[in-house]
Design a protein around this motif. Structure first.
Motif, PDB file in Angstrom:
ATOM      1  N   GLU A 188       0.840  -1.196   0.000  1.00 30.61           N
ATOM      2  CA  GLU A 188       0.000   0.000   0.000  1.00 30.61           C
ATOM      3  C   GLU A 188       0.881   1.255   0.000  1.00 30.61           C
ATOM      4  OE1 GLU A 188      -3.401  -1.814  -0.527  1.00 30.61           O
ATOM      5  OE2 GLU A 188      -3.368   0.344  -0.112  1.00 30.61           O
ATOM      6  N   PRO A 189       0.417   2.336  -0.655  1.00 32.25           N
ATOM      7  CA  PRO A 189       1.214   3.576  -0.670  1.00 32.25           C
ATOM      8  C   PRO A 189       1.273   4.220   0.716  1.00 32.25           C
ATOM      9  CG  PRO A 189      -0.938   3.957  -1.652  1.00 32.25           C
ATOM     10  CD  PRO A 189      -0.832   2.471  -1.427  1.00 32.25           C
ATOM     11  N   ILE A 190       2.351   4.923   0.982  1.00 33.36           N
ATOM     12  CA  ILE A 190       2.535   5.629   2.248  1.00 33.36           C
ATOM     13  C   ILE A 190       2.533   7.130   1.953  1.00 33.36           C
ATOM     14  CG2 ILE A 190       4.050   6.004   4.231  1.00 33.36           C
ATOM     15  CD1 ILE A 190       5.193   3.215   3.756  1.00 33.36           C
ATOM     16  N   SER A 191       1.504   7.806   2.409  1.00 37.89           N
ATOM     17  CA  SER A 191       1.416   9.250   2.179  1.00 37.89           C
ATOM     18  C   SER A 191       2.200  10.003   3.247  1.00 37.89           C
ATOM     19  CB  SER A 191      -0.045   9.703   2.195  1.00 37.89           C
ATOM     20  OG  SER A 191      -0.615   9.476   3.471  1.00 37.89           O
ATOM     21  N   LYS A 192       2.566  11.226   2.926  1.00 41.26           N
ATOM     22  CA  LYS A 192       3.291  12.126   3.829  1.00 41.26           C
ATOM     23  C   LYS A 192       4.614  11.542   4.314  1.00 41.26           C
ATOM     24  CE  LYS A 192      -0.832  14.539   5.477  1.00 41.26           C
ATOM     25  NZ  LYS A 192      -1.622  14.956   6.659  1.00 41.26           N
ATOM     26  N   ALA A 193       5.196  10.646   3.527  1.00 41.67           N
ATOM     27  CA  ALA A 193       6.535  10.149   3.849  1.00 41.67           C
ATOM     28  C   ALA A 193       7.546  11.234   3.497  1.00 41.67           C
ATOM     29  CB  ALA A 193       6.829   8.871   3.075  1.00 41.67           C
ATOM     30  N   GLY A 194       8.555  11.389   4.319  1.00 38.54           N
ATOM     31  CA  GLY A 194       9.572  12.407   4.078  1.00 38.54           C
ATOM     32  C   GLY A 194      10.772  11.834   3.342  1.00 38.54           C
ATOM     33  N   LEU A 195      11.221  12.531   2.307  1.00 37.57           N
ATOM     34  CA  LEU A 195      12.405  12.123   1.549  1.00 37.57           C
ATOM     35  C   LEU A 195      13.455  13.222   1.641  1.00 37.57           C
ATOM     36  CD1 LEU A 195      10.825  10.735  -1.765  1.00 37.57           C
ATOM     37  CD2 LEU A 195      11.454   9.471   0.275  1.00 37.57           C
ATOM     38  N   ILE A 196      14.687  12.829   1.911  1.00 39.20           N
ATOM     39  CA  ILE A 196      15.819  13.759   1.892  1.00 39.20           C
ATOM     40  C   ILE A 196      16.863  13.182   0.949  1.00 39.20           C
ATOM     41  CG2 ILE A 196      17.628  14.884   3.224  1.00 39.20           C
ATOM     42  CD1 ILE A 196      15.867  14.658   5.679  1.00 39.20           C
ATOM     43  N   LEU A 197      17.195  13.923  -0.102  1.00 45.50           N
ATOM     44  CA  LEU A 197      18.171  13.480  -1.091  1.00 45.50           C
ATOM     45  C   LEU A 197      19.410  14.365  -0.995  1.00 45.50           C
ATOM     46  CD1 LEU A 197      15.086  13.322  -2.449  1.00 45.50           C
ATOM     47  CD2 LEU A 197      16.387  12.227  -4.258  1.00 45.50           C
ATOM     48  N   THR A 198      20.552  13.758  -0.771  1.00 44.65           N
ATOM     49  CA  THR A 198      21.805  14.496  -0.652  1.00 44.65           C
ATOM     50  C   THR A 198      22.748  14.046  -1.758  1.00 44.65           C
ATOM     51  OG1 THR A 198      21.522  14.553   1.749  1.00 44.65           O
ATOM     52  CG2 THR A 198      23.689  15.138   0.882  1.00 44.65           C
ATOM     53  N   GLY A 199      23.117  14.975  -2.652  1.00 40.91           N
ATOM     54  CA  GLY A 199      23.986  14.645  -3.773  1.00 40.91           C
ATOM     55  C   GLY A 199      25.453  14.818  -3.437  1.00 40.91           C
ATOM     56  N   LYS A 200      26.314  14.154  -4.206  1.00 44.65           N
ATOM     57  CA  LYS A 200      27.755  14.283  -3.996  1.00 44.65           C
ATOM     58  C   LYS A 200      28.220  15.713  -4.209  1.00 44.65           C
ATOM     59  CE  LYS A 200      30.101   9.866  -4.594  1.00 44.65           C
ATOM     60  NZ  LYS A 200      31.077   9.106  -5.409  1.00 44.65           N
ATOM     61  N   SER A 201      27.503  16.458  -5.061  1.00 44.31           N
ATOM     62  CA  SER A 201      27.878  17.844  -5.341  1.00 44.31           C
ATOM     63  C   SER A 201      27.555  18.772  -4.180  1.00 44.31           C
ATOM     64  CB  SER A 201      27.143  18.338  -6.589  1.00 44.31           C
ATOM     65  OG  SER A 201      25.738  18.345  -6.367  1.00 44.31           O
ATOM     66  N   GLY A 202      26.784  18.266  -3.186  1.00 47.83           N
ATOM     67  CA  GLY A 202      26.425  19.086  -2.031  1.00 47.83           C
ATOM     68  C   GLY A 202      24.975  19.527  -2.020  1.00 47.83           C
ATOM     69  N   VAL A 203      24.238  19.314  -3.124  1.00 47.28           N
ATOM     70  CA  VAL A 203      22.836  19.726  -3.177  1.00 47.28           C
ATOM     71  C   VAL A 203      21.995  18.841  -2.256  1.00 47.28           C
ATOM     72  CG1 VAL A 203      22.297  18.235  -5.151  1.00 47.28           C
ATOM     73  CG2 VAL A 203      20.891  20.245  -4.714  1.00 47.28           C
ATOM     74  N   THR A 204      21.032  19.449  -1.562  1.00 46.79           N
ATOM     75  CA  THR A 204      20.103  18.719  -0.695  1.00 46.79           C
ATOM     76  C   THR A 204      18.678  19.059  -1.106  1.00 46.79           C
ATOM     77  OG1 THR A 204      21.646  18.724   1.164  1.00 46.79           O
ATOM     78  CG2 THR A 204      19.333  18.331   1.673  1.00 46.79           C
ATOM     79  N   ILE A 205      17.850  18.024  -1.290  1.00 46.14           N
ATOM     80  CA  ILE A 205      16.469  18.206  -1.736  1.00 46.14           C
ATOM     81  C   ILE A 205      15.540  17.512  -0.746  1.00 46.14           C
ATOM     82  CG2 ILE A 205      14.819  17.745  -3.601  1.00 46.14           C
ATOM     83  CD1 ILE A 205      17.283  17.686  -5.495  1.00 46.14           C
ATOM     84  N   GLN A 206      14.485  18.199  -0.335  1.00 44.72           N
ATOM     85  CA  GLN A 206      13.517  17.656   0.615  1.00 44.72           C
ATOM     86  C   GLN A 206      12.165  17.515  -0.081  1.00 44.72           C
ATOM     87  OE1 GLN A 206      13.588  20.405   3.906  1.00 44.72           O
ATOM     88  NE2 GLN A 206      15.808  20.547   3.800  1.00 44.72           N
ATOM     89  N   LEU A 207      11.554  16.328   0.034  1.00 42.48           N
ATOM     90  CA  LEU A 207      10.286  16.048  -0.639  1.00 42.48           C
ATOM     91  C   LEU A 207       9.323  15.370   0.326  1.00 42.48           C
ATOM     92  CD1 LEU A 207      11.801  14.489  -3.903  1.00 42.48           C
ATOM     93  CD2 LEU A 207      11.022  16.845  -3.623  1.00 42.48           C
ATOM     94  N   THR A 208       8.028  15.440   0.014  1.00 41.66           N
ATOM     95  CA  THR A 208       6.993  14.754   0.790  1.00 41.66           C
ATOM     96  C   THR A 208       6.030  14.086  -0.181  1.00 41.66           C
ATOM     97  OG1 THR A 208       7.154  16.434   2.529  1.00 41.66           O
ATOM     98  CG2 THR A 208       5.215  15.010   2.552  1.00 41.66           C
ATOM     99  N   THR A 209       5.688  12.840   0.078  1.00 38.21           N
ATOM    100  CA  THR A 209       4.806  12.113  -0.835  1.00 38.21           C
ATOM    101  C   THR A 209       3.354  12.566  -0.690  1.00 38.21           C
ATOM    102  OG1 THR A 209       4.520  10.331   0.779  1.00 38.21           O
ATOM    103  CG2 THR A 209       6.283  10.079  -0.837  1.00 38.21           C
ATOM    104  N   ASP A 210       2.575  12.401  -1.773  1.00 39.18           N
ATOM    105  CA  ASP A 210       1.165  12.775  -1.758  1.00 39.18           C
ATOM    106  C   ASP A 210       0.307  11.605  -1.265  1.00 39.18           C
ATOM    107  OD1 ASP A 210       1.059  10.956  -3.841  1.00 39.18           O
ATOM    108  OD2 ASP A 210       0.901  12.476  -5.414  1.00 39.18           O
TER     109      ASP A 210
END
Length: 448
Positions: free
Chosen positions: A152-174
Motif C-alpha cells: 500500500e502507498p505511504i502518504s506524507k513520507a519524508g524524503l531527503i536526497l543528498t547529492g555528492k555535489s552538495g545539493v540537498t532536496i527535501q520532498l513529501t509524498t502525496d
C-alpha cells in the motif's frame, strides 16, 4: 575661440570619466517563477589606453553570487560578469553591484520580483567553462513510497536526497505515496522516513536512465540500507540491489555512535530549532561570536536528519540565513555558521518576531519547537513587550531559551527573566569549556 575650447575641455572630461563602461546600468531578473532563468550576464569594456585590474566585487545581498571571466582588462578588452540569483524568500529585490578596479569603480543596479522560492535550487553561480543556463542538467525523477508487506502507498513520507555535489532536496509524498521532482543529475543518498516504519536509505544515481524509484518501507524500528554499486553516470546498477536489514534487536550489527544512541528518536522528539543570533558590533569583542559559533557547530554534529534548523540574524537589519533546513548536510550548515560576522547596531525585538515566524512556518506537531536567542546584551527598550510576546508564543508550544555570551551579571538577570517568560532555560556561555552546554540544553528540551 572660447566656446570651442570649453566644449573640448568638457568633452575630454567626459571621455576620461568613462574609461571603464558597464554594458548595463540596470540588470532586471523580472518576475522569478518556477523554472525562470536565474542567471544574467553583463559586460565591462575598457576604453582606456591602460590595463585595469579587478580588485574585488561587492553586492549587498548574499542572495546574489557573482563570477567574472577575468581579473585583468587590457585596453579594448571586455570582461564578462555573470550574476546568479539564489533567493531565500519571496519579495522585491533592489540591490547594487559594485566592481572595484585599480583605476576606477563602476556599479549597476540589480532588480528582481521573487514569486517562487525553492532552496534546493540555490547552487553556486557556474564558472565560464559552463553554459550560463541554470538547471540545464536537471532531470525529473519519480519516487513512490510503499509498505513492503502490504504494497500500500505511504502518504506524507519524508524524503531527503543528498547529492555528492552538495545539493540537498527535501520532498513529501502525496496521498498516492508519490512525488515527482526536478533535480540535477548526480549520485545521491536517498533517505525515506515515515512514522511507524524503519528508516530507509538508498544510494543511487539520478540520471536519464535511472529516474524512477520505488522505496519499500518496513514496519518497525531500525533501518534498511539499499546499496547500489557503480560510479558511472550512465551506468544501470548491476547486479540487483543488495538489501541489508538492521533491526533494533540485532545489537551485534548496530554501528551507531554513542552520541547517536544517546539522542535516539525513541527517547527524544524531533527538533525545530531556530537560532536567533545577535551579530551586532559588540559580539566581535572578547571573541563572543566565535564562542557562539563553536557551540552551534558542536550541536549541529549531533542533530539528526529528522531535525530542522533555522538561523535568523539581527543587527541593524534582520536576515534569515537558513530556513527549515533538515540536518542531512552538516558540512553545509557548518559552513553557514562559520560565515556569520558581527557588524551593525542591535534590533532585537524585530529579530525575535522574525524568529517566531520561522518557528511557526516549520512547526513540528509533538516536536520540540524552540527559539534559541544568542546575545551579549539585553533588550533595553520594550523588555516587558518582549516578555509578553514570549509568554504568548510559549502557550502555542513555541518556547524560548536565551544564551548569554560573555555578558554582564545585570544582562544575565534580564535574560533569565526573558527565558522564564518563554518557558525555556538560560545559559551563560563564558568560556570555551561551556560550549557543550548548548548541546545538553537541546537534548533536555527535546526529551520525550
Amino acid at each position: 575661440m572660447r566656446i570651442p575650447f570649453i566644449f573640448l575641455l568638457v568633452f575630454s572630461s567626459l571621455v576620461c570619466s568613462s574609461q571603464l563602461v558597464l554594458q548595463d546600468k540596470v540588470l532586471d531578473f523580472g518576475q522569478l517563477q518556477r523554472g525562470s532563468d536565474r542567471i544574467l550576464e553583463s559586460s565591462l569594456v575598457n576604453y582606456s589606453e591602460e590595463s585595469a585590474t579587478l580588485l574585488r566585487v561587492e553586492v549587498g545581498s548574499k542572495e546574489f553570487d557573482i563570477r567574472t571571466d577575468r581579473r585583468t582588462l587590457a585596453p579594448g578588452d571586455t570582461m564578462r560578469v555573470r550574476i546568479k540569483l539564489n533567493p531565500m524568500s519571496k519579495g522585491t529585490r533592489k540591490d547594487e553591484l559594485t566592481l572595484y578596479l585599480n583605476s576606477e569603480t563602476v556599479s549597476m543596479e540589480i532588480r528582481a520580483e521573487i514569486k517562487y522560492v525553492d532552496s534546493s535550487d540555490n547552487t553556486p553561480c557556474p564558472d565560464f567553462e559552463k553554459a550560463a543556463v541554470d538547471r540545464a542538467s536537471d532531470w525529473q525523477a519519480f519516487f513512490k513510497v510503499i509498505d513492503r508487506d502490504t504494497r500500500e502507498p505511504i502518504s506524507k513520507a519524508g524524503l531527503i536526497l543528498t547529492g555528492k555535489s552538495g545539493v540537498t532536496i527535501q520532498l513529501t509524498t502525496d496521498k498516492k505515496g508519490e512525488v515527482l521532482s526536478e533535480m540535477p543529475i548526480d549520485f545521491y543518498t536517498i533517505r525515506a522516513t515515515s512514522k511507524g516504519y524503519a528508516k530507509y536509505s538508498l544510494e543511487s544515481y539520478v540520471n536519464r536512465r535511472n529516474k524512477d524509484f520505488v522505496l519499500e518501507l518496513m514496519k518497525g524500528g531500525g533501518s534498511i540500507a539499499v546499496l547500489r554499486p557503480g560510479e558511472n553516470e550512465d551506468q544501470i546498477p548491476e547486479p540487483p540491489p543488495l538489501i541489508v536489514e538492521i533491526r533494533e534487536q540485532e545489537k551485534e550489527v548496530d554501528n551507531s555512535t554513542d552520541e547517536e544512541k544517546e539522542f535516539a528518536l525513541s527517547q527524544f522528539r524531533e527538533n525545530n530549532a531556530v537560532f536567533l543570533v545577535d551579530i551586532s558590533t559588540s559580539m566581535r569583542k572578547q571573541e563572543r561570536i566565535e564562542l557562539l559559533k563553536s557551540s552551534m557547530i558542536e550541536l549541529a554534529s549531533i542533530l539528526r536528519p529528522e531535525d530542522v534548523i533555522s538561523i535568523v540574524t539581527y543587527a541593524t537589519n534582520t536576515d534569515v540565513v537558513l530556513s527549515g533546513e533538515y540536518v542531512s548536510d552538516v558540512a553545509k550548515i557548518t559552513e553557514i555558521i562559520e560565515s556569520l560576522e558581527a557588524e551593525g547596531k542591535t534590533a532585537g525585538e524585530a529579530g525575535l518576531k522574525k524568529a517566531y515566524s520561522i518557528c511557526k512556518k516549520h512547526f513540528i506537531p509533538e516536536g520540540n519547537n524552540h527559539v534559541y536567542l544568542a546575545t551579549d546584551g539585553a533588550f533595553n527598550k520594550g523588555s516587558e513587550k518582549v516578555k509578553k510576546l514570549a509568554r504568548a508564543k510559549a502557550k502555542k508550544q513555541m518556547g524560548l531559551s536565551v544564551l548569554s555570551i560573555r555578558s554582564s551579571i545585570w544582562v544575565d538577570k534580564q535574560m533569565k527573566d526573558l527565558a522564564s517568560a518563554g518557558r525555556g532555560q538560560h545559559l551563560s556561555l563564558q568560556e570555551v569549556e561551556d560550549q557543550s552546554q548548548l548541546k545538553a540544553l537541546v537534548k533536555e528540551l527535546s526529551r520525550r
